[in-house]
Motif scaffolding. Structure first.
Motif, PDB file in Angstrom:
ATOM      1  N   ASP A  43      43.931   5.907  28.493  1.00  0.00           N
ATOM      2  CA  ASP A  43      42.945   6.276  28.100  1.00  0.00           C
ATOM      3  C   ASP A  43      41.706   6.414  29.387  1.00  0.00           C
ATOM      4  O   ASP A  43      41.858   5.132  30.175  1.00  0.00           O
ATOM      5  N   THR A  44      40.940   7.501  29.804  1.00  0.00           N
ATOM      6  CA  THR A  44      40.378   7.301  31.051  1.00  0.00           C
ATOM      7  C   THR A  44      38.925   8.158  30.500  1.00  0.00           C
ATOM      8  O   THR A  44      39.053   8.953  29.468  1.00  0.00           O
ATOM      9  N   PRO A  45      38.082   8.190  31.411  1.00  0.00           N
ATOM     10  CA  PRO A  45      36.750   8.879  31.073  1.00  0.00           C
ATOM     11  C   PRO A  45      37.319  10.774  30.978  1.00  0.00           C
ATOM     12  O   PRO A  45      36.293  11.389  30.556  1.00  0.00           O
ATOM     13  N   GLU A  98      42.618   2.586  36.468  1.00  0.00           N
ATOM     14  CA  GLU A  98      41.501   2.077  35.714  1.00  0.00           C
ATOM     15  C   GLU A  98      40.542   1.620  36.870  1.00  0.00           C
ATOM     16  O   GLU A  98      39.157   1.871  36.732  1.00  0.00           O
ATOM     17  N   PHE A 101      38.604   4.642  38.312  1.00  0.00           N
ATOM     18  CA  PHE A 101      37.434   5.181  37.421  1.00  0.00           C
ATOM     19  C   PHE A 101      36.455   4.105  37.239  1.00  0.00           C
ATOM     20  O   PHE A 101      35.186   4.350  36.915  1.00  0.00           O
ATOM     21  N   THR A 192      33.241  15.911  37.590  1.00  0.00           N
ATOM     22  CA  THR A 192      33.096  14.586  37.103  1.00  0.00           C
ATOM     23  C   THR A 192      33.822  13.749  38.421  1.00  0.00           C
ATOM     24  O   THR A 192      33.140  12.634  38.679  1.00  0.00           O
ATOM     25  N   MET A 196      31.437  11.158  40.813  1.00  0.00           N
ATOM     26  CA  MET A 196      31.795  10.003  40.600  1.00  0.00           C
ATOM     27  C   MET A 196      31.996   9.449  42.272  1.00  0.00           C
ATOM     28  O   MET A 196      31.662   8.360  42.689  1.00  0.00           O
TER      29      MET A 196
END
Length: 199
Positions: A43-45, A98, A101, A192, A196
């Motif tokens: 699971d990531t943004p 992870e 991100f 995104t 970022m």
């Protein structure tokens, strides 16, 4: 008294028993060198990413929009049908993604298996890996850098077929006019990532 079924023999409810069986299968397959492709999701943004690795290294990163089942089927055809959900092999890759991100990593060190690219696409992929965190290059600049200045559209196609998005930064390639262009994970995902990295 004999157990009525395998789940009773293992003790606990069905989900616990299945988890234990799967863990045993994963360990046994790894020890017997029968596990050619291990996979897990993360699971990531940007949603769920499928990560897949061979004993050589990370071979595939896929967005949910690509269809994880379809990606696994393609890996079965192109790499090996001996595929198993085996998260342990991907712990390092998951940790690095992870950290990326979370803003704590600007370069990936995880070993890569680039067998899904060759020829022109491999030249593009090799160059993409050289585009630094927070930097952008145009499709035309990438084409020129690999000695094929007229192959701008082909560079776009190679970026779209990058088997390792995020890790090999095809999101850093934009149009000459500065607009972001297309992306396998969708335009919002590309924006995104670029935002970022610019922060």
């Amino acid at each position: 008294m004999k157990p009525e079924n395998l789940f009773d023999a293992l003790g606990g409810d069905d989900s616990e028993a299945l988890a234990r069986l799967h863990g045993r299968l994963e360990r046994d397959a790894e020890q017997a060198n029968l596990l050619d492709v291990a996979y897990r999701t993360l699971d990531t943004p940007l949603g769920s990413l499928l990560l897949a690795a061979t004993p050589v290294g990370l071979v595939r990163v896929a967005y949910a929009s690509e269809g994880h089942d379809a990606v696994l089927a393609t890996l079965a055809d192109k790499v090996s049908p001996r595929i198993l959900r085996a998260p342990a092999r991907l712990d390092g890759a998951a940790r690095e993604i992870e950290e990326y991100f979370a803003g704590r990593r600007t370069h990936f060190d995880v070993p890569l298996d680039l067998r899904l690219t060759d020829g022109f696409r491999r030249q593009v992929i090799d160059h993409l890996a050289e585009i630094g965190y927070g930097h952008r290059e145009s499709y035309a600049a990438v084409a020129a850098a690999i000695g094929r200045p007229r192959a701008v559209r082909a560079v776009g196609t190679a970026c779209a077929r990058n088997p390792l998005p995020v890790v090999i930064p095809c999101h850093r390639v934009v149009r000459t006019d500065g607009s972001i262009g297309q992306y396998v994970g969708g335009i919002d995902a590309k924006q995104t990532l670029l935002t970022m990295e610019a922060a």
